[in-house]
Design a protein around this motif. Sequence first.
Motif, PDB file in Angstrom:
ATOM      1  N   ARG A 165       1.292  -0.712  -0.168  1.00 26.87           N
ATOM      2  CA  ARG A 165       0.100  -0.168  -0.002  1.00 26.87           C
ATOM      3  C   ARG A 165       0.766   0.739   0.139  1.00 26.87           C
ATOM      4  O   ARG A 165       0.091   2.242  -0.790  1.00 26.87           O
ATOM      5  CB  ARG A 165      -0.851  -0.207   0.878  1.00 26.87           C
ATOM      6  N   HIS A 166       2.427   1.255   0.567  1.00 27.92           N
ATOM      7  CA  HIS A 166       3.328   2.314   0.668  1.00 27.92           C
ATOM      8  C   HIS A 166       4.502   2.026   0.033  1.00 27.92           C
ATOM      9  O   HIS A 166       5.219   1.990   0.970  1.00 27.92           O
ATOM     10  CB  HIS A 166       3.534   2.908   2.063  1.00 27.92           C
ATOM     11  N   ARG A 171       8.232   2.216  -1.211  1.00 26.14           N
ATOM     12  CA  ARG A 171       9.099   3.238  -0.606  1.00 26.14           C
ATOM     13  C   ARG A 171       9.926   3.730  -2.278  1.00 26.14           C
ATOM     14  O   ARG A 171       9.486   3.267  -3.049  1.00 26.14           O
ATOM     15  CB  ARG A 171      10.649   2.427  -0.874  1.00 26.14           C
TER      16      ARG A 171
END
Length: 62
Positions: free
Chosen positions: A56-57, A59
Amino acid sequence: MHWRKSSYSGGGEGNTCVEIAALPTHIAIRDSKAPARGLLAFPAASFAAFVEAVKRHPRPAG
C-alpha cells in the motif's frame, strides 16, 4: 526448510536480497548473502500484515 528468494534479488546468483521460508506458524527471513549467520522468525499473520502495508505504501523510487 525451503527458502525462496525475492524476485527483486538481481542478476547473477541472485544473492543480493533476502530469502523467506514458510514454517507452520511463522515466516523465517534470512540474508541471502550470509545465510549461515541466522534468521529472524515472525508470526505468519504479522508478516502478512507487513507485506500488505508495504504494497500500500511502496518506497519512492530514487
